[in-house]
Design a protein around this motif. Structure first.
Motif, mmCIF file in Angstrom:
data_model
loop_
_atom_site.group_PDB
_atom_site.id
_atom_site.type_symbol
_atom_site.label_atom_id
_atom_site.label_comp_id
_atom_site.label_asym_id
_atom_site.label_seq_id
_atom_site.Cartn_x
_atom_site.Cartn_y
_atom_site.Cartn_z
ATOM 1 N N ASN A 224 -110.622 -11.312 32.995
ATOM 2 C CA ASN A 224 -110.124 -10.037 32.465
ATOM 3 C C ASN A 224 -110.191 -8.907 33.490
ATOM 4 O O ASN A 224 -109.385 -7.987 33.482
ATOM 5 N N GLY A 225 -111.185 -8.987 34.344
ATOM 6 C CA GLY A 225 -111.353 -7.908 35.322
ATOM 7 C C GLY A 225 -112.680 -8.068 36.019
ATOM 8 O O GLY A 225 -113.406 -9.042 35.776
ATOM 9 N N PRO A 226 -113.017 -7.135 36.888
ATOM 10 C CA PRO A 226 -114.274 -7.238 37.626
ATOM 11 C C PRO A 226 -115.442 -6.820 36.740
ATOM 12 O O PRO A 226 -115.244 -6.184 35.709
ATOM 13 N N PRO A 227 -116.655 -7.155 37.141
ATOM 14 C CA PRO A 227 -117.829 -6.730 36.383
ATOM 15 C C PRO A 227 -118.070 -5.230 36.556
ATOM 16 O O PRO A 227 -117.424 -4.594 37.383
ATOM 17 N N ALA A 228 -118.964 -4.676 35.768
ATOM 18 C CA ALA A 228 -119.289 -3.252 35.867
ATOM 19 C C ALA A 228 -119.812 -2.945 37.269
ATOM 20 O O ALA A 228 -120.467 -3.778 37.906
ATOM 21 N N ARG A 229 -119.515 -1.751 37.741
ATOM 22 C CA ARG A 229 -119.926 -1.370 39.098
ATOM 23 C C ARG A 229 -121.285 -0.684 39.051
ATOM 24 O O ARG A 229 -121.494 0.226 38.248
ATOM 25 N N PRO A 230 -122.181 -1.089 39.949
ATOM 26 C CA PRO A 230 -123.442 -0.355 40.074
ATOM 27 C C PRO A 230 -123.161 1.103 40.447
ATOM 28 O O PRO A 230 -122.086 1.415 40.962
ATOM 29 N N PRO A 231 -124.095 2.018 40.229
ATOM 30 C CA PRO A 231 -123.785 3.455 40.241
ATOM 31 C C PRO A 231 -123.592 4.105 41.610
ATOM 32 O O PRO A 231 -122.895 5.107 41.701
ATOM 33 N N HIS A 232 -124.228 3.595 42.650
ATOM 34 C CA HIS A 232 -124.201 4.332 43.925
ATOM 35 C C HIS A 232 -123.107 3.831 44.860
ATOM 36 O O HIS A 232 -122.741 2.661 44.820
ATOM 37 N N ARG A 233 -122.604 4.735 45.692
ATOM 38 C CA ARG A 233 -121.522 4.387 46.629
ATOM 39 C C ARG A 233 -122.043 4.401 48.051
ATOM 40 O O ARG A 233 -122.550 5.423 48.519
ATOM 41 N N TRP A 234 -121.877 3.299 48.741
ATOM 42 C CA TRP A 234 -122.173 3.223 50.168
ATOM 43 C C TRP A 234 -120.847 3.169 50.909
ATOM 44 O O TRP A 234 -119.956 2.409 50.531
ATOM 45 N N SER A 235 -120.741 3.934 51.956
ATOM 46 C CA SER A 235 -119.509 3.929 52.747
ATOM 47 C C SER A 235 -119.759 3.185 54.054
ATOM 48 O O SER A 235 -120.417 3.686 54.959
ATOM 49 N N LEU A 236 -119.267 1.953 54.121
ATOM 50 C CA LEU A 236 -119.439 1.138 55.329
ATOM 51 C C LEU A 236 -118.078 0.853 55.940
ATOM 52 O O LEU A 236 -117.042 1.171 55.353
ATOM 53 N N THR A 237 -118.083 0.239 57.119
ATOM 54 C CA THR A 237 -116.821 -0.229 57.686
ATOM 55 C C THR A 237 -116.532 -1.599 57.079
ATOM 56 O O THR A 237 -117.459 -2.311 56.665
ATOM 57 N N PRO A 238 -115.256 -1.982 57.024
ATOM 58 C CA PRO A 238 -114.930 -3.285 56.430
ATOM 59 C C PRO A 238 -115.710 -4.432 57.078
ATOM 60 O O PRO A 238 -116.137 -5.366 56.404
ATOM 61 N N GLY A 239 -115.935 -4.332 58.383
ATOM 62 C CA GLY A 239 -116.635 -5.402 59.106
ATOM 63 C C GLY A 239 -118.106 -5.520 58.738
ATOM 64 O O GLY A 239 -118.698 -6.604 58.850
ATOM 65 N N GLU A 240 -118.702 -4.408 58.316
ATOM 66 C CA GLU A 240 -120.144 -4.427 57.996
ATOM 67 C C GLU A 240 -120.453 -5.165 56.695
ATOM 68 O O GLU A 240 -121.609 -5.513 56.440
ATOM 69 N N ARG B 102 -119.838 -8.130 55.706
ATOM 70 C CA ARG B 102 -120.319 -9.507 55.864
ATOM 71 C C ARG B 102 -121.843 -9.604 55.821
ATOM 72 O O ARG B 102 -122.394 -10.607 55.415
ATOM 73 N N HIS B 103 -122.491 -8.558 56.305
ATOM 74 C CA HIS B 103 -123.951 -8.608 56.434
ATOM 75 C C HIS B 103 -124.677 -8.114 55.187
ATOM 76 O O HIS B 103 -125.904 -8.021 55.166
ATOM 77 N N LEU B 104 -123.919 -7.785 54.143
ATOM 78 C CA LEU B 104 -124.554 -7.234 52.946
ATOM 79 C C LEU B 104 -125.600 -8.144 52.312
ATOM 80 O O LEU B 104 -126.657 -7.660 51.892
ATOM 81 N N PRO B 105 -125.329 -9.466 52.189
ATOM 82 C CA PRO B 105 -126.339 -10.307 51.532
ATOM 83 C C PRO B 105 -127.711 -10.191 52.190
ATOM 84 O O PRO B 105 -128.741 -10.258 51.512
ATOM 85 N N GLY B 106 -127.750 -9.960 53.502
ATOM 86 C CA GLY B 106 -129.023 -9.812 54.195
ATOM 87 C C GLY B 106 -129.679 -8.462 53.947
ATOM 88 O O GLY B 106 -130.812 -8.223 54.364
ATOM 89 N N ARG B 107 -128.967 -7.544 53.292
ATOM 90 C CA ARG B 107 -129.507 -6.202 53.072
ATOM 91 C C ARG B 107 -129.826 -5.968 51.593
ATOM 92 O O ARG B 107 -129.913 -4.808 51.141
ATOM 93 N N ALA B 108 -129.983 -7.068 50.849
ATOM 94 C CA ALA B 108 -130.165 -6.961 49.397
ATOM 95 C C ALA B 108 -131.343 -6.062 49.029
ATOM 96 O O ALA B 108 -131.294 -5.356 48.013
ATOM 97 N N ALA B 109 -132.377 -6.048 49.866
ATOM 98 C CA ALA B 109 -133.543 -5.215 49.554
ATOM 99 C C ALA B 109 -133.157 -3.735 49.556
ATOM 100 O O ALA B 109 -133.693 -2.932 48.791
ATOM 101 N N GLU B 110 -132.212 -3.372 50.432
ATOM 102 C CA GLU B 110 -131.779 -1.970 50.513
ATOM 103 C C GLU B 110 -130.822 -1.594 49.393
ATOM 104 O O GLU B 110 -130.879 -0.499 48.850
ATOM 105 N N THR B 111 -129.895 -2.537 49.116
ATOM 106 C CA THR B 111 -128.803 -2.177 48.205
ATOM 107 C C THR B 111 -129.110 -2.496 46.748
ATOM 108 O O THR B 111 -128.591 -1.842 45.857
ATOM 109 N N GLY B 112 -129.930 -3.516 46.515
ATOM 110 C CA GLY B 112 -130.023 -4.056 45.159
ATOM 111 C C GLY B 112 -128.731 -4.770 44.842
ATOM 112 O O GLY B 112 -127.940 -5.092 45.746
ATOM 113 N N ARG B 113 -128.437 -4.952 43.554
ATOM 114 C CA ARG B 113 -127.181 -5.601 43.173
ATOM 115 C C ARG B 113 -126.012 -4.782 43.717
ATOM 116 O O ARG B 113 -126.046 -3.551 43.702
ATOM 117 N N PHE B 114 -124.992 -5.451 44.242
ATOM 118 C CA PHE B 114 -123.871 -4.697 44.798
ATOM 119 C C PHE B 114 -122.542 -5.329 44.432
ATOM 120 O O PHE B 114 -122.469 -6.513 44.065
#
Lengths: 300, 473
Positions: free
Chosen positions: A222-238, A240-252
């Motif tokens: 039907n569509g994407p899941p609900a979006r977590p509340p905070h916005r991070w502005s990264l470059t498209p290339g960055e 890829r490394h998000l899974p390794g930053r889970a402690a910083e971002t939480g669910r993303f």
């Protein structure tokens, strides 16, 4: 000359009017920090001024809810690339400048704005840009105002570029590599990724949408899941490394190809080049020498 | 004083890249417009540090500076006024990096538009803005003018394709505006800089957004019995919910001139020709092609051709883009105008232009971006005829006036420069101009960057002046 706008300008007033803040739908009210206490609240006027579907432009007052605008446009098979946060106003989403999750396909909100009429700190109505789909007459104050959080002037009325509603729009999802999927597809409308699952929005001719979906090992949703509340502005290339930053971002939930990340935790503060910071201050001082427009708020 | 300026510039760059000979000063006293200025000294920096050095030395000597790319600008934006240091970016012509994954490339300002596309094509990518001058014009110039081109109908003009800029500001500081990330902090100074015609500083590196080439392209050439029918077809195509990649119109005069010149295969018996391009995925392209053809026939099309292959398509586009070269066969000089009107007013405004041109006893040809209402009336004349320039200017001013009265704007893609500076009050009131002047002053309070451009005298507490007597040529 323009009743509703002139009334709005009178309400904002000149320097004697003191600190003043412009309220929309309050859907992004936290953006840029809290408004200083004691600022008087004003609201931009509402209503669609002119809509000629064959020009693919619409002139609308800033206090109009995006949903009301979208309904009017939908009657003619058109839409506008503004985020459809419930309750949000046209002027509000432009002042905040944040795009919706279809930005990959539709582009940033700033590119939808052709002309702006804004009320300045002096209480004057100022026009920037032009009503046509193409225009390079003078400085591009429209883009300066989009995302300025009302700190340079309050948007009162805008002319926006509309776009045809796609004949078909479909979300598919699967445990795909989103970067590989993005490379394989031709200009998908959205590619979202939570580190494990990918949600893709495909739009266009039904046969093309089917053919694109067939390239993916994904099922309709039907569509994407609900979006977590905070916005991070990264470059498209960055992203890829998000899974390794889970402690910083939480669910993303990341907008692949765009670089925006909706995360559970707030983004870290980013350093601002002092040269840019000084230029921002000069721009603010040039437009609002007394600092009366949305005091306390800063688009940084 | 002048000698000290030259000596310092030569020491900072290299003796052979700082020129003040009579030949160079003549070459750089104008751009592709009909206005002439005076270049005191011309510098050819190789990198950001050298651009910064030029700016700082100019400032130290109390001189303004004027940045310049290939000089293809038609509005006099690069005409040097105020005895400036002219900073030519054409030797800064490297593509610094291409990231196909992130769809972004960093380029220097002197990279030629078409050269960038040639480098990107093997990767299946392009830089979407494609001005007709793309064989010569530079990306830096595209940024300064917020340039367009036929294919900006669907994809937008330069501003939509520039994500970040390294700039030398008017005080000599170097910084980056915008960013490669999704939502850079602060005001959109990148957006304000693009299209500022060199008055807010000099871009020394440009991060451009890359667009994947469409998997399928169809190009149609449609002949109409009248300009009115062709214009009505343009509106009907858009009203039907299709935004073609390009939608160009040529009248019979220009079609014949082009056909004689490049033999593109244009129908010379048609009163107007539409060049339409539809791109994207196969089913959408097939449906779009059928729609364009159907709407064309419903509006009396006398011929409909679909390009058989890439060669035929390229030939048609070459014909379209070399239109301005073709007219030299008719008259030795031309003046190309640039205004935009709502699509629905195209026919009225074209009629009005014909009347204006007739009254001034000139010849006009039309070749323009019909899909976005962007007119390019081409006035033909022989500059040796006494008094002809007065008539050309009178006609030009009147064309701008009727365009604005029809709900249009002063310029769609050529910019304001000097040419239309004093026409800005047609579109903007005193408060509007004051707001623009405030932006300019925030970047450049002393007006050292490309002085006397864009805003007319008195926009704020300005010290701007009229175009100097004798500057029009």
């Amino acid at each position: 000359m323009n009743g509703a706008l002139d009334t709005f300008a009178a309400e904002v007033g000149g320097p004697a009017g003191g600190p003043v803040t412009c309220v929309g739908g309050r859907t992004q009210w936290d953006a840029g920090g809290p408004i200083a206490a004691g600022a008087r609240e004003v609201r931009a006027p509402e209503g669609i001024v002119a809509y000629v579907p064959s020009e693919m432009t619409v002139q609308v007052r800033a206090g109009t809810p995006v949903s009301v605008l979208d309904e009017a446009l939908a009657e003619h098979g058109q839409t506008v690339a503004l985020p459809d946060w419930p309750g949000a106003t046209v002027g509000g989403v432009l002042a905040v400048g944040r795009s919706g999750i279809r930005r990959l396909g539709y582009g940033p909100v700033r590119d939808t704005v052709l002309e702006v009429r804004a009320v300045t700190a002096a209480g004057a109505v100022v026009k920037a840009g032009g009503p046509t789909v193409k225009n390079v007459s003078g400085y591009d104050l429209c883009r300066l105002l989009v995302g300025s959080l009302g700190t340079l002037g309050f948007i009162g009325e805008v002319t926006l570029r509309t776009r045809p509603v796609a004949p078909t729009s479909r979300w598919v999802s699967g445990e795909l590599d989103p970067f590989e999927a993005l490379a394989r597809l031709h200009r998908p409308t959205a590619v979202l990724w939570d580190g494990q699952t990918t949600w893709i929005c495909l739009e266009g001719h039904p046969d093309d949408v089917q053919a694109q979906a067939d390239l993916l090992d994904a099922a309709g949703v039907n569509g994407p899941p609900a979006r977590p509340p905070h916005r991070w502005s990264l470059t498209p290339g960055e992203l890829r490394h998000l899974p390794g930053r889970a402690a910083e971002t939480g669910r993303f939930l990341a907008e692949v190809g765009v670089g925006l990340v909706h995360a559970e935790r707030p983004p870290p503060a980013r350093p601002v080049d002092p040269v840019v910071a000084a230029l921002q201050r000069r721009v603010k001082a040039a437009f609002d020498p007394e600092g009366r427009m949305n005091p306390g708020r800063a688009p940084a | 004083m002048h000698d000290a300026l030259i000596a310092e510039l030569r020491a900072a760059l290299a003796p052979d890249r700082v020129r003040d000979g009579a030949l160079e000063r003549t070459l750089y006293e104008r751009d592709a417009s009909h206005i002439r200025g005076d270049a005191a000294v011309i510098c050819f920096p190789l990198d950001t540090a050298e651009v910064q050095a030029c700016v700082r030395i100019a400032l130290a000597h109390g001189r303004p500076f004027v940045a310049r790319g290939a000089g293809t600008g038609l509005a006099g934006g690069a005409v040097p006024l105020g005895d400036p240091v002219v900073i030519v970016t054409t030797k800064m012509d490297r593509v610094l990096s291409v990231d196909p994954g992130a769809l972004v490339a960093w380029v220097e300002p002197g990279v030629v538009n078409l050269d960038l596309d040639k480098q990107l094509a093997p990767l299946g990518l392009q830089f979407a803005p494609d001005p007709s001058s793309q064989q010569a014009c530079t990306i830096g110039g595209n940024v300064a003018n917020n340039s367009g081109g036929p294919h900006c109908l669907a994809s937008g003009v330069t501003s939509a394709h520039v994500v970040a800029l390294e700039v030398v500001l008017p005080d000599g500081a170097v910084t980056t505006l915008g960013g490669l990330d999704a939502e850079p902090d602060g005001y959109d100074l990148r957006g304000a800089f693009v299209g500022s015609e060199g008055t807010l500083g000099i871009a020394t590196r440009i991060a451009v957004r890359l667009t994947p080439l469409a998997p399928e392209v169809a190009t149609l050439l449609i002949g109409f019995p009248s300009v009115r029918d062709a214009a009505a077809a343009v509106s009907a195509i858009i009203a039907a919910g299709l935004v073609p990649a390009a939608l160009e119109m040529m009248d019979q005069r220009i079609t014949r001139a082009v056909e004689d010149f490049v033999h593109a295969g244009f129908p010379t018996d048609a009163a107007a020709v539409l060049l339409a391009e539809v791109d994207g995925l196969p089913a959408a392209v097939a449906a779009g092609t059928a729609l364009v053809e159907e709407v064309g026939r419903a509006h009396g099309a006398t011929s409909v051709q679909v390009a058989r292959d890439r060669v035929e398509r390229a030939g048609w586009w070459k014909g379209r883009k070399s239109a301005f070269g073709a007219i030299a066969r008719i008259k030795p000089n031309y003046y190309l105008h640039d205004t935009v009107v709502p699509r629905g007013r195209l026919v009225d405004v074209l009629d009005a232009i014909d009347r204006i041109v007739e009254r001034e006893d000139l010849i006009v040809m039309h070749v323009f971006h019909a899909g976005d209402g962007n007119l390019h009336p081409l006035l033909l004349f022989d500059a040796r005829e006494p008094g002809v320039m007065d008539r050309v200017h009178a006609a030009g001013d009147e064309i701008v006036r009727v365009s604005v009265e029809a709900g249009g704007v002063l310029s769609g893609e050529h910019g304001i420069g000097l040419e239309k500076r004093d026409l800005m009050p047609l579109l903007f009131g005193p408060d509007d101009l004051d707001a623009q002047a405030r932006l300019r002053d925030a970047f450049d309070p002393e007006h050292v960057a490309n002085p006397q451009k864009v805003l007319p005298a008195g926009s704020r507490c300005g010290d701007l002046q009229a175009v100097p007597a004798g500057a029009w040529i």
